[in-house]
Design a protein around this motif. Structure first.
Motif, short mmCIF file in Angstrom:
data_model
loop_
_atom_site.label_atom_id
_atom_site.label_comp_id
_atom_site.label_asym_id
_atom_site.label_seq_id
_atom_site.Cartn_x
_atom_site.Cartn_y
_atom_site.Cartn_z
N ARG A 167 17.38 -5.88 -6.31
CA ARG A 167 16.22 -6.02 -5.44
C ARG A 167 15.06 -5.22 -6.01
NH1 ARG A 167 15.48 -1.74 -1.56
NH2 ARG A 167 17.16 -0.20 -1.65
N GLU A 168 13.87 -5.66 -5.67
CA GLU A 168 12.66 -4.98 -6.13
C GLU A 168 12.37 -3.76 -5.27
OE1 GLU A 168 10.38 -9.15 -7.40
OE2 GLU A 168 9.72 -7.96 -5.67
N VAL A 169 11.88 -2.72 -5.91
CA VAL A 169 11.38 -1.53 -5.21
C VAL A 169 9.95 -1.30 -5.70
CG1 VAL A 169 11.64 0.94 -4.81
CG2 VAL A 169 13.67 -0.51 -5.00
N TRP A 170 9.06 -1.08 -4.75
CA TRP A 170 7.65 -0.88 -5.06
C TRP A 170 7.26 0.54 -4.69
CZ3 TRP A 170 4.30 -5.03 -6.65
CH2 TRP A 170 4.96 -6.27 -6.75
N ALA A 171 6.54 1.20 -5.59
CA ALA A 171 6.09 2.57 -5.35
C ALA A 171 4.58 2.65 -5.50
CB ALA A 171 6.77 3.52 -6.34
N ALA A 172 3.91 3.15 -4.48
CA ALA A 172 2.46 3.32 -4.53
C ALA A 172 2.11 4.58 -5.32
CB ALA A 172 1.89 3.41 -3.12
N GLU A 173 0.87 4.67 -5.77
CA GLU A 173 0.40 5.89 -6.40
C GLU A 173 0.49 7.06 -5.42
OE1 GLU A 173 -3.57 5.30 -7.78
OE2 GLU A 173 -2.92 4.45 -9.70
N PHE A 174 0.54 8.27 -5.96
CA PHE A 174 0.72 9.45 -5.11
C PHE A 174 -0.41 9.58 -4.09
CE2 PHE A 174 0.47 14.02 -4.17
CZ PHE A 174 1.77 14.24 -3.74
N ARG A 175 -1.65 9.33 -4.51
CA ARG A 175 -2.78 9.46 -3.57
C ARG A 175 -2.67 8.43 -2.46
NH1 ARG A 175 -7.71 6.78 -4.32
NH2 ARG A 175 -8.82 8.77 -4.23
N ASP A 176 -2.13 7.25 -2.77
CA ASP A 176 -1.94 6.24 -1.72
C ASP A 176 -0.81 6.63 -0.78
OD1 ASP A 176 -3.99 4.63 -2.75
OD2 ASP A 176 -2.63 3.67 -4.17
N ARG A 177 0.20 7.30 -1.32
CA ARG A 177 1.27 7.78 -0.47
C ARG A 177 0.75 8.82 0.53
NH1 ARG A 177 6.75 7.20 -2.25
NH2 ARG A 177 6.90 5.81 -4.03
N ILE A 178 -0.21 9.63 0.09
CA ILE A 178 -0.82 10.59 1.01
C ILE A 178 -1.49 9.86 2.17
CG2 ILE A 178 -2.59 12.38 1.24
CD1 ILE A 178 -2.05 13.16 -1.66
N VAL A 179 -2.20 8.79 1.85
CA VAL A 179 -2.86 8.01 2.90
C VAL A 179 -1.83 7.39 3.84
CG1 VAL A 179 -4.36 6.02 3.35
CG2 VAL A 179 -4.87 7.56 1.45
N HIS A 180 -0.70 6.92 3.28
CA HIS A 180 0.36 6.37 4.13
C HIS A 180 0.85 7.43 5.12
CE1 HIS A 180 1.49 3.32 0.72
NE2 HIS A 180 0.31 3.08 1.27
N HIS A 181 1.05 8.65 4.63
CA HIS A 181 1.50 9.73 5.51
C HIS A 181 0.41 10.10 6.52
CE1 HIS A 181 5.44 11.19 3.98
NE2 HIS A 181 5.06 10.57 2.89
N LEU A 182 -0.84 10.07 6.10
CA LEU A 182 -1.94 10.35 7.01
C LEU A 182 -1.94 9.37 8.17
CD1 LEU A 182 -4.72 11.80 7.60
CD2 LEU A 182 -5.77 9.96 6.26
N LEU A 183 -1.85 8.09 7.86
CA LEU A 183 -1.82 7.07 8.90
C LEU A 183 -0.59 7.21 9.78
CD1 LEU A 183 -2.98 4.42 10.10
CD2 LEU A 183 -1.64 3.18 8.39
N TYR A 184 0.57 7.39 9.13
CA TYR A 184 1.83 7.51 9.88
C TYR A 184 1.79 8.70 10.83
CZ TYR A 184 6.81 8.28 10.76
OH TYR A 184 8.02 8.50 11.37
N ASN A 185 1.34 9.86 10.34
CA ASN A 185 1.33 11.06 11.18
C ASN A 185 0.46 10.89 12.41
OD1 ASN A 185 3.01 12.34 9.34
ND2 ASN A 185 1.38 13.55 8.39
N HIS A 186 -0.63 10.11 12.26
CA HIS A 186 -1.56 9.98 13.38
C HIS A 186 -1.11 8.94 14.41
CE1 HIS A 186 -5.44 10.33 15.42
NE2 HIS A 186 -5.45 9.00 15.50
N VAL A 187 -0.59 7.80 13.94
CA VAL A 187 -0.33 6.71 14.88
C VAL A 187 1.14 6.54 15.25
CG1 VAL A 187 -2.35 5.49 14.00
CG2 VAL A 187 -0.09 4.89 13.13
N ALA A 188 2.07 7.01 14.40
CA ALA A 188 3.49 6.74 14.66
C ALA A 188 3.98 7.30 15.98
CB ALA A 188 4.34 7.26 13.50
N PRO A 189 3.59 8.53 16.39
CA PRO A 189 4.15 9.05 17.65
C PRO A 189 3.92 8.15 18.86
CG PRO A 189 3.12 10.83 16.41
CD PRO A 189 2.79 9.55 15.69
#
Length: 369
Positions: free
Chosen positions: A70-92
């Motif tokens: 199966r394919e695995v996709w990895a974003a750049e580190f700076r994009d991963r930071i944005v993913h965590h930023l979005l997740y931390n704010h809206v996930a709860p």
């Protein structure tokens, strides 16, 4: 993207997201490169977000072959930071609305939680294994590749009411990683991935890259509608879902059969996903329920035999230097199942034959010096 005037703490949240992101990626090349100019890079990323100029960068794609290609996709580190930023704010706010039977990618709800939850549901349905019951196990076909992003976008809008955060969620969700991708590893491995399971072949506005935090979160948002439908419309008394695998337990096989017919119609109509007929199982629970790598039988929950056999096979041939870490990983996996002593003993025998010491309670191996 309008300026986030309602969120003056964006930079502080960005720093927290960076700290969260680097926990498991501290020694990766992209993380080290970002950290070399940490303050400048964070400021640049902050300015891009504030000004509405942020766009995701290049992705990396590679193929893993175990347990299947199966394919695995990895974003750049700076994009991963944005993913965590979005997740931390809206996930709860989304997690608070999820049912207790939704597992995976939710704090405290991993595979062990899912196995225990299903075991509890089966005990309840069978009155502690004293009454007969049946289970319906279903799997969604080509789930991540088939996700309709437009359906998901509408679901996100239900709970993300801040325009700036919704615009960021849309940017992350609708980004097509195929437009700028670096394929790593042997390219011939891509041919091992079935055509219908490859993101490269997904229709426009469909498919999420497996491997990103945002994809895992978005998948749970999409399937929350399934959870709510099962609990409040189907009135399923015993139901558990882990990502795209879900199980319903009921005393009546006829009720489960009717429910299967309902879900077969409802899922394509409402979520634009379909069941995988080859992985749909309806049978008595006392034959054993295979779920999240464990098999639940009357008064017994143990690790899936195929997993144990694969672990033993790998330990027999792997380099000696990898035995300590891999052995302890397998011991940790087996310990999640109460009926695991015999399996841990088999594992320990392999490790001891290869010259490693194992604790008396068969829970860990020791490093050689």
């Amino acid at each position: 993207m309008p300026a986030p005037s309602a969120d003056p703490d964006l930079f502080e949240k960005l720093v927290v997201a960076y700290i969260d992101c680097r926990r498991t990626k501290r020694n990766s090349a992209s993380a080290l490169a970002f950290e070399a100019r940490l303050e400048a890079n964070l400021c640049d990323l902050h300015d891009e977000l504030i000004g509405g100029h942020y766009q995701p960068g290049r992705s990396i794609c590679f193929v893993v072959t175990r347990p299947r290609p199966r394919e695995v996709w990895a974003a750049e580190f700076r994009d991963r930071i944005v993913h965590h930023l979005l997740y931390n704010h809206v996930a709860p706010r989304f997690h608070a609305a999820f049912t207790a039977d939704s597992c995976a990618c939710i704090p405290g709800r991993g595979t062990l939680y899912a196995a225990r939850r299903l075991e509890h549901q089966i005990r309840s349905a069978t009155q502690n294994w004293s009454q007969p019951a049946h289970y319906l196990k279903c799997d969604l076909a080509n789930f991540f590749v088939s996700i309709d992003k437009l359906v998901l976008l509408r679901q996100l809008a239900r709970r993300i009411h801040e325009p700036w955060w919704m615009a960021l969620a849309s940017t992350v969700l609708m980004h097509d990683p195929r437009g700028d991708v670096e394929v790593r590893g042997r390219r011939e491995l891509l041919q091992l991935v079935p055509t219908h399971k490859s993101l490269f072949n997904a229709p426009a506005s469909h498919g999420l890259p497996i491997g990103n935090l945002s994809s895992q979160f978005f998948a749970n948002v999409l399937l929350d509608d399934l959870d709510q439908f099962a609990k409040h419309r189907l009135h399923a008394p015993h139901y558990v879902r882990y990502v795209d695998d879900f199980v319903l337990v009921h005393p009546s096989a006829a009720w489960l059969s009717q429910t299967l017919a309902t879900l077969t119609r409802w899922l394509p109509e409402q979520l634009h996903v379909r069941l995988q007929p080859a992985k749909t199982i309806l049978q008595p629970v006392d034959r054993g329920v295979d779920f999240v790598g464990q098999v639940i039988k009357p008064w017994c929950r143990r690790t899936r035999p195929l997993t144990v056999a694969s672990a033993i096979e790998r330990l027999q041939v792997m380099p000696h230097a990898d035995l300590h870490q891999s052995g302890n990983s397998y011991f940790g996996l087996l310990r999640q199942a109460p009926a695991s002593h015999a399996d841990r003993a088999r594992l320990a025998n392999v490790i001891r034959r290869r010259g490693k010491a194992v604790s008396a309670d068969l829970t860990k191996t020791f490093r050689s010096y």
